[in-house]
Design a protein around this motif. Structure first.
Motif, mmCIF file in Angstrom:
data_model
loop_
_atom_site.group_PDB
_atom_site.id
_atom_site.type_symbol
_atom_site.label_atom_id
_atom_site.label_comp_id
_atom_site.label_asym_id
_atom_site.label_seq_id
_atom_site.Cartn_x
_atom_site.Cartn_y
_atom_site.Cartn_z
ATOM 1 N N UNK A 1 0.622 -1.066 -0.251
ATOM 2 C CA UNK A 1 0.160 0.378 -0.025
ATOM 3 C C UNK A 1 1.033 1.301 -0.029
ATOM 4 N N UNK A 2 1.744 1.066 0.841
ATOM 5 C CA UNK A 2 2.527 2.370 0.727
ATOM 6 C C UNK A 2 3.648 2.347 -0.812
ATOM 7 N N UNK A 3 4.186 1.338 -1.134
ATOM 8 C CA UNK A 3 4.793 1.507 -2.174
ATOM 9 C C UNK A 3 3.885 2.159 -3.564
ATOM 10 N N UNK A 4 2.567 2.087 -3.226
ATOM 11 C CA UNK A 4 1.440 2.708 -4.742
ATOM 12 C C UNK A 4 0.757 3.669 -4.154
ATOM 13 N N UNK A 5 1.571 4.655 -3.276
ATOM 14 C CA UNK A 5 1.417 6.282 -2.418
ATOM 15 C C UNK A 5 2.598 6.265 -3.355
ATOM 16 N N UNK A 6 1.747 8.031 -4.201
ATOM 17 C CA UNK A 6 2.322 9.092 -5.343
ATOM 18 C C UNK A 6 3.079 9.760 -3.820
ATOM 19 N N UNK A 7 4.280 9.164 -3.580
ATOM 20 C CA UNK A 7 4.734 10.786 -2.895
ATOM 21 C C UNK A 7 5.670 11.694 -3.051
ATOM 22 N N UNK B 1 5.788 6.800 -6.361
ATOM 23 C CA UNK B 1 5.801 5.812 -6.072
ATOM 24 C C UNK B 1 6.863 5.132 -5.796
ATOM 25 N N UNK B 2 7.193 4.512 -4.587
ATOM 26 C CA UNK B 2 7.968 3.485 -4.827
ATOM 27 C C UNK B 2 8.070 2.845 -3.770
ATOM 28 N N UNK B 3 7.924 1.341 -4.552
ATOM 29 C CA UNK B 3 8.420 0.453 -4.372
ATOM 30 C C UNK B 3 9.324 0.471 -2.765
ATOM 31 N N UNK B 4 10.493 0.691 -2.837
ATOM 32 C CA UNK B 4 11.475 -0.004 -1.704
ATOM 33 C C UNK B 4 11.177 1.326 -1.120
ATOM 34 N N UNK B 5 10.428 2.707 -0.808
ATOM 35 C CA UNK B 5 10.768 3.243 0.223
ATOM 36 C C UNK B 5 9.652 2.649 1.052
ATOM 37 N N UNK B 6 7.992 1.827 -0.205
ATOM 38 C CA UNK B 6 7.642 0.944 1.239
ATOM 39 C C UNK B 6 7.590 0.283 1.955
ATOM 40 N N UNK B 7 8.578 -1.140 1.034
ATOM 41 C CA UNK B 7 9.671 -1.670 1.935
ATOM 42 C C UNK B 7 10.367 -1.773 3.120
ATOM 43 N N UNK B 8 10.971 -0.750 2.968
ATOM 44 C CA UNK B 8 11.859 0.174 4.029
ATOM 45 C C UNK B 8 11.132 0.664 5.291
ATOM 46 N N UNK B 9 9.918 1.383 4.808
ATOM 47 C CA UNK B 9 8.997 1.417 5.448
ATOM 48 C C UNK B 9 8.240 0.787 6.843
ATOM 49 N N UNK B 10 8.251 -0.192 5.940
ATOM 50 C CA UNK B 10 7.042 -1.680 6.223
ATOM 51 C C UNK B 10 7.977 -2.351 7.420
ATOM 52 N N UNK B 11 9.193 -2.702 6.579
ATOM 53 C CA UNK B 11 10.518 -3.386 7.712
ATOM 54 C C UNK B 11 10.561 -2.841 8.947
ATOM 55 N N UNK B 12 10.826 -1.412 9.031
ATOM 56 C CA UNK B 12 10.712 -0.305 10.145
ATOM 57 C C UNK B 12 9.676 -0.679 10.901
ATOM 58 N N UNK B 13 8.564 -0.571 10.585
ATOM 59 C CA UNK B 13 7.512 -0.602 11.329
ATOM 60 C C UNK B 13 7.833 -2.488 12.245
ATOM 61 N N UNK B 14 7.663 -2.877 11.217
ATOM 62 C CA UNK B 14 8.055 -4.715 11.709
ATOM 63 C C UNK B 14 8.681 -4.738 13.094
ATOM 64 N N UNK B 15 10.006 -4.227 12.480
ATOM 65 C CA UNK B 15 11.025 -4.514 14.229
ATOM 66 C C UNK B 15 10.297 -3.358 15.411
ATOM 67 N N UNK B 16 10.217 -2.356 15.043
ATOM 68 C CA UNK B 16 9.447 -1.561 15.875
ATOM 69 C C UNK B 16 8.230 -2.457 16.937
#
Length: 163
Positions: free
Chosen positions: A72-78, A83-98
């Motif tokens: 979902x984050x990767x599909x948002x036009x930032x 739109x960036x899959x890399x940003x989506x994966x990076x932010x989601x991984x950050x959320x996962x660990x936190x």
């Protein structure tokens, strides 16, 4: 018979049965993923016997949910980057660990990450993660995780029986 031979035989038998059932019989009833199930099988062995089902299923499902967030984050036009899959994966991984550091039910980061990665093996899209049926990657990870832990438990019991 040695313990390792008994385990090898039981794992081989159950893996073959699961593969056969998933393709012809189980696959027509419910969407499962054999690779995700085998990952859950391995996770359940790493999680420990007493709460393997809980840790594995909750952790892998949590990881799959966070993978959906990444899509979902990767599909948002930032702004600036689009739109960036890399940003989506990076932010989601950050959320996962936190979240893993704050919620005891999902405290095993390794299992969570394997659930996250497992969801991506199913090629999630905005449409599939929005689906309210058994084609949703989170549902497939959930069902496959349960089956994987059950298979691991059966393999252990079968190995003990044939040893």
């Amino acid at each position: 018979m040695s313990k390792s031979l008994a385990v090898a035989i039981s794992v081989g038998i159950l893996a073959a049965v699961w593969n056969a059932l998933s393709g012809d019989y189980l696959g027509n009833i419910v969407a499962t993923s054999i690779p995700v199930g085998f990952i859950a099988w391995a996770c359940s062995g790493l999680a420990g016997k007493s709460d393997a089902m809980q840790k594995t299923v909750i952790g892998m499902t949590f990881g799959a949910i966070i993978a959906s967030v990444a899509v979902m984050i990767g599909g948002v036009d930032l702004p600036v980057i689009g739109a960036s899959d890399e940003v989506g994966v990076g932010l989601a991984a950050l959320i996962l660990v936190l979240v893993s550091g704050r919620v005891s039910q999902v405290s095993n980061v390794g299992i969570n990450v394997l659930g996250f990665a497992s969801a991506f093996t199913l090629a999630p899209s905005a449409a599939s993660i929005a689906a309210m049926d058994l084609t949703n990657p989170v549902a497939i990870v959930l069902i496959s995780s349960i089956l994987g832990v059950v298979a691991g438990n059966l393999a252990e019991k079968l190995a003990a029986a044939i040893k």
